[in-house]
Design an enzyme around this catalytic site. Structure first.
Site, short mmCIF file in Angstrom:
data_model
loop_
_atom_site.label_atom_id
_atom_site.label_comp_id
_atom_site.label_asym_id
_atom_site.label_seq_id
_atom_site.Cartn_x
_atom_site.Cartn_y
_atom_site.Cartn_z
N ASP A 12 -9.47 -60.90 -38.53
CA ASP A 12 -9.90 -60.89 -37.13
C ASP A 12 -10.32 -59.51 -36.96
O ASP A 12 -9.54 -58.63 -37.16
CB ASP A 12 -8.83 -61.30 -36.11
N GLU A 72 -14.16 -61.00 -40.04
CA GLU A 72 -14.99 -61.00 -38.72
C GLU A 72 -15.51 -59.53 -38.66
O GLU A 72 -14.89 -58.60 -38.34
CB GLU A 72 -14.14 -61.29 -37.59
#
Ligand code: GLC
Length: 530
Positions: A211, A275
């Site tokens: 993330d 990400e």
């Protein structure tokens, strides 16, 4: 790990079709209206039938759910409401038996305010874990610098800093105030996460989605970000400033390299998918390093490209040109942050959604589907009194999977109110589409089967073919071609002779193509040449 998945090539992810499950929205096994891990395990049949090779699960660690799992309070335990540790182990084992790999979502940029590390850090300026987080004095009554949160507050920009009255200092919170940025300059934080990652791999995870990989590490002097320039990319414009000091810092690559060394040291090697929310494809390249950082990096400029032939060709070419020689692209058109491609790219038009899926599944690189893409599921309007997301207007992208026309949509038990409203399952559902061989679902199934059968569709070079305006046509390797007509008119494409393998308007499979072929409005096909 079971044999079914470990026997494959070490860089299996180059051949794979990935599928992102937003766990809360996939399948609810216990009737609380929220999807869970046993529910997902119970639906692996669908994913096996579809032919996906790996699933990425939205965060499964313990979390108070201020941002639905993206605010972790214990990385080493599984969220009880999702089924807890036993349910995750069972899911991994069952998925592996079916040859489906499992990627977990690692959230290293920030923890929940409720994490015991932050509870300790917050105890005072001299607290032992104080420097696990980023603390600073204000500028008078104002925050330490001008950095903005990636989440707005009631539509307005908000400082990335939150004031902590007892100590009189501010802590960095790049998302919600309940999500506290870790201090990645602290070696103890690095050691801790290295150990967490190793423990996830030991438990059977085939990889992780990292993330906010672009935000780990911030400027050591906490300098202000420069203001926007008129020609800045759309992501920067959305953020309201150039994130030069709190994103894409050169220091973060050291961390990615250390994780890659760990991932590569295991048998089989594990996957790091990042990400990388950056606004230009040229800025993706650094995340691949010299083949020693991420294996796959999320391509936001592609996701944000409008579905027109000219724009798509430009972005695809720019991506292929920007990535280092051995780096492998990742293509997706939907996410839990941005919405489903059937809405974003196609305005709900199913014929266009089939074209988009044909494109996504035949470009050179690894495709990533978001749950529901396979049925052309659209975003669902969520009335104000049912909104749950505090980070933005992302609820419509996260409504429950539409399994069937039964009450509860096959997602939850009849009579239970799902955590977000269901879309219209009588008009669009997995069960409904399974019964129709010309459906979007069957198209996806047939495309995945075609990929599995044809090496060149997975690894072959990609070469554009001449095509009329509004049409994309390309060859994969020497033996396959794809043509997609994104216009509202009938077009003729030349230079493809062979046999149709899969077409977006059903009924054309098996048709022989003499070298000239007509494509109906918003339609496309994949052909074997020869
Ligand atoms: C990533 C996630 C998003 C989350 C944010 C903060 O962007 O995709 O859903 O809100 O990180 O963790």
């Amino acid at each position: 790990m079971s044999r079914q998945v470990s026997d494959e090539a070490p860089d299996w992810w180059r051949d794979a079709v990935l599928y992102h499950v937003y766990v809360r929205s996939f399948a609810d096994s216990d009737g609380d209206g929220v999807g869970d891990l046993p529910g997902l395990t119970g639906r692996l049949d669908h994913l096996s039938w579809l032919g996906v090779n790996a699933i990425w699960l939205s965060p499964t660690s313990v979390s108070p759910d201020a941002d639905f799992g993206y605010d972790v309070s214990d990385y080493r335990r599984v969220q009880p409401s999702l089924g807890g540790d036993v349910a995750l182990d069972a899911l991994i084992a069952t998925a592996h038996e079916r040859g489906i790999r499992v990627l977990l979502d690692l959230v290293p940029n920030h923890t929940s305010v409720e994490h015991s590390w932050f509870v300790e850090a917050r105890a005072g300026r001299g607290a032992p874990r104080r420097d696990w987080y980023v603390w600073a004095d204000g500028r008078g009554a104002a925050p330490p610098n001008n950095w903005l949160s990636d989440f707005r507050e009631r539509g307005l920009p908000r400082s990335a800093w939150t004031f902590d009255p007892p100590s009189g200092q501010w802590y960095l919170s790049s998302f919600l105030p309940e999500q506290v940025d870790l201090n990645w300059r602290n070696p103890a934080v690095r050691d801790e996460f290295f150990d967490i990652l190793a423990s996830w791999f030991a438990r059977g995870a085939d990889g992780v989605r990292v993330d906010v990989a672009h935000k780990l590490v911030v400027d050591d002097r906490l300098r202000d970000n420069p203001s926007l320039h008129p020609d800045d990319d759309p992501v920067s414009r959305q953020r309201g400033q150039r994130q030069l000091m709190n994103a894409e810092r050169p220091e973060l690559h050291d961390i990615l390299r250390s994780w890659r060394r760990l991932a590569d040291s295991l048998d089989p090697p594990r996957l790091l998918l990042g990400e990388t929310y950056v606004g230009a494809v040229e800025r993706l390249a650094p995340f691949y390093g010299a083949g020693d950082e991420l294996q796959l990096a999320l391509n936001i400029p592609f996701l944000r490209t409008p579905l027109t032939a000219a724009a798509m060709r430009t972005t695809v070419d720019a991506t292929l040109a920007a990535l280092p020689p051995r780096a492998w692209p990742l293509w997706c058109g939907s996410s839990h942050d941005d919405g489903h491609l059937a809405s974003r790219w196609c305005g709900g038009d199913q014929a266009l959604a089939r074209c988009a899926l044909l494109l996504l599944l035949t470009l050179r690189g690894t495709p990533l589907l978001y749950y529901g893409d396979e049925i052309g599921m659209t975003d669902v309007e969520v009335p104000a009194n049912r909104r749950r997301d505090r980070g933005g207007r992302r609820d419509p992208a996260r409504t429950p999977m539409q399994w069937s026309a039964q009450p509860g949509g096959g997602f939850t038990r009849p009579g239970v109110t799902p955590w977000l409203p269901l879309g219209d399952c009588t008009r669009n559902s997995v069960a409904g589409q399974r019964a129709d061989p010309h459906s979007t679902l069957c198209l996806c199934h047939d495309l995945l089967a075609a990929r599995a059968d044809r090496d060149e569709l997975r690894r072959g070079e990609m070469t554009w073919l001449a095509s009329p305006e509004g049409v994309l046509a390309w060859r994969r390797g020497t033996a396959h071609a794809i043509a997609v007509n994104l216009t509202d008119g009938l077009v003729e494409v030349s230079g493809i002779s062979g046999r149709v393998v899969v077409a977006t308007d059903g009924g054309r499979a098996g048709e022989s193509l003499p070298g000239r072929t007509l494509l109906a409005p918003r339609s496309g096909l994949l052909a074997d040449l020869g």
